[in-house]
Design an enzyme around this catalytic site. Structure first.
Site, PDB file in Angstrom:
ATOM      1  N   LYS A 167     -10.497   0.446  -2.673  1.00 39.98           N
ATOM      2  CA  LYS A 167     -10.365  -0.062  -1.263  1.00 39.98           C
ATOM      3  C   LYS A 167     -11.810   0.113  -0.683  1.00 39.98           C
ATOM      4  O   LYS A 167     -12.280   1.432  -0.626  1.00 39.98           O
ATOM      5  CB  LYS A 167      -9.230   0.741  -0.666  1.00 39.98           C
ATOM      6  N   CYS A 199      -5.030  -3.785   3.043  1.00 39.98           N
ATOM      7  CA  CYS A 199      -5.053  -3.318   4.321  1.00 39.98           C
ATOM      8  C   CYS A 199      -6.189  -3.454   5.289  1.00 39.98           C
ATOM      9  O   CYS A 199      -6.263  -4.639   5.773  1.00 39.98           O
ATOM     10  CB  CYS A 199      -4.319  -1.723   4.252  1.00 39.98           C
ATOM     11  N   GLU A 241       0.849  -1.165  -0.074  1.00 38.79           N
ATOM     12  CA  GLU A 241      -0.010   0.102   0.207  1.00 38.79           C
ATOM     13  C   GLU A 241       0.851   1.085  -0.098  1.00 38.79           C
ATOM     14  O   GLU A 241       1.937   1.307   0.588  1.00 38.79           O
ATOM     15  CB  GLU A 241      -1.171  -0.061   1.234  1.00 38.79           C
TER      16      GLU A 241
END
Length: 283
Positions: free
Chosen positions: A115, A157, A40
């Site tokens: 995301k 994440c 990321e």
């Protein structure tokens, strides 16, 4: 077919980060990897102008996307580009998303995952407060794509804390799942290993957890411990801190055996509404 997971300590300097990433991708390709996962924020950490970076990239005026396509072509490597700030495809002036791109060995765009879950939390570290939604919009789709190493699901994440997303990816046929990350040192020490192993075990997928591992502008310290976890929850490779290239091979027969002997996917009795979001696939 082997694959690679990359750990970096990205800074605010985009050209410097891209040079570091290129060197690590070259190492992955030289070691025989067909696909490599960057972490990321691989191209920049600690920048407050992420919206400007994203708009420049969308307009063809930034360095990241041309660099990415060239690296894939030069190295004959499929690349999961951790996250890049990008606005919606149909609205270059829209709020950016934390976008994970899949690029094939010809430099062509194969899939885009925005995301879904944004890190709006308070952490007991030197920074204290994280609000990704100040800069980024939420994504809306579950994304899987076919690659030389298998059917790949894309996550990022903070998504690791939401197992219904991983259930949806398994249902969509995922055999491997990426999780490029920049976990804080505090939350990583508490939960990283548990989360990546749990997501691998419950989906019976390989979990490719690229990471940031060190000190960045902000100030910010990331946990690192990039890892590759197999469908039985075994950690095949791991790096605590600093830059690294981790390699592993997918054992198709063993994965099929695990799924046959413990068919959890067919045993599932409960589903949440969020687990049936639209799925984008690339054949």
């Amino acid at each position: 077919m082997s694959f690679a997971v990359i750990q970096m300590v990205s800074q605010s300097d985009v050209p410097g980060n891209l040079a570091q990433a290129r060197r690590l991708l070259e190492q992955a390709a030289a070691s025989g990897a067909r696909l490599a996962v960057l972490p990321e924020n691989f191209a920049a950490m600690g920048r407050r102008d992420v919206a400007d970076i994203g708009r420049a990239e969308a307009l063809g005026q930034g360095p990241i996307l041309p660099w990415l396509k060239l690296a894939a072509r030069d190295l004959k490597l499929w690349i999961v580009a951790g996250t890049i700030p990008l606005p919606p495809i149909d609205n270059p002036e829209g709020k950016i998303t934390a976008c994970s791109l899949l690029i094939d060995e010809h430099g062509e765009h194969v899939a885009r995952y925005d995301k879904l879950h944004l890190f709006d939390v308070d952490v007991s570290d030197s920074r204290g407060r994280y609000r990704e939604s100040d800069d980024y919009a939420h994504g809306s789709n579950v994304v899987v794509a076919d690659t030389p190493v298998g059917r790949l699901g894309l996550t990022v994440c903070y998504d690791l804390r939401f197992p219904e997303l991983y259930t949806a990816l398994r249902k969509a046929g995922a055999e491997l799942i990426t999780a490029p990350s920049a976990f804080t040192a505090v939350t990583g020490a508490a939960h990283w290993d548990i989360l990546i192993r749990a997501r691998a075990i419950e989906t019976q997928c390989y979990l490719l957890a690229a990471a940031q591992g060190g000190v960045h502008p902000g100030p910010r310290e990331t946990y690192g411990h990039a890892a590759i976890v197999d469908p039985w929850g075994r950690v095949l490779a791991e790096q605590a801190q600093g830059e690294a290239v981790l390699l592993a091979e997918r054992d198709n027969e063993e994965q099929a055996s695990i799924r046959a002997r413990m068919p959890v996917s067919s045993h599932r009795r409960f589903f949440t509404q969020d687990a049936v979001r639209p799925v984008q696939t690339s054949e």
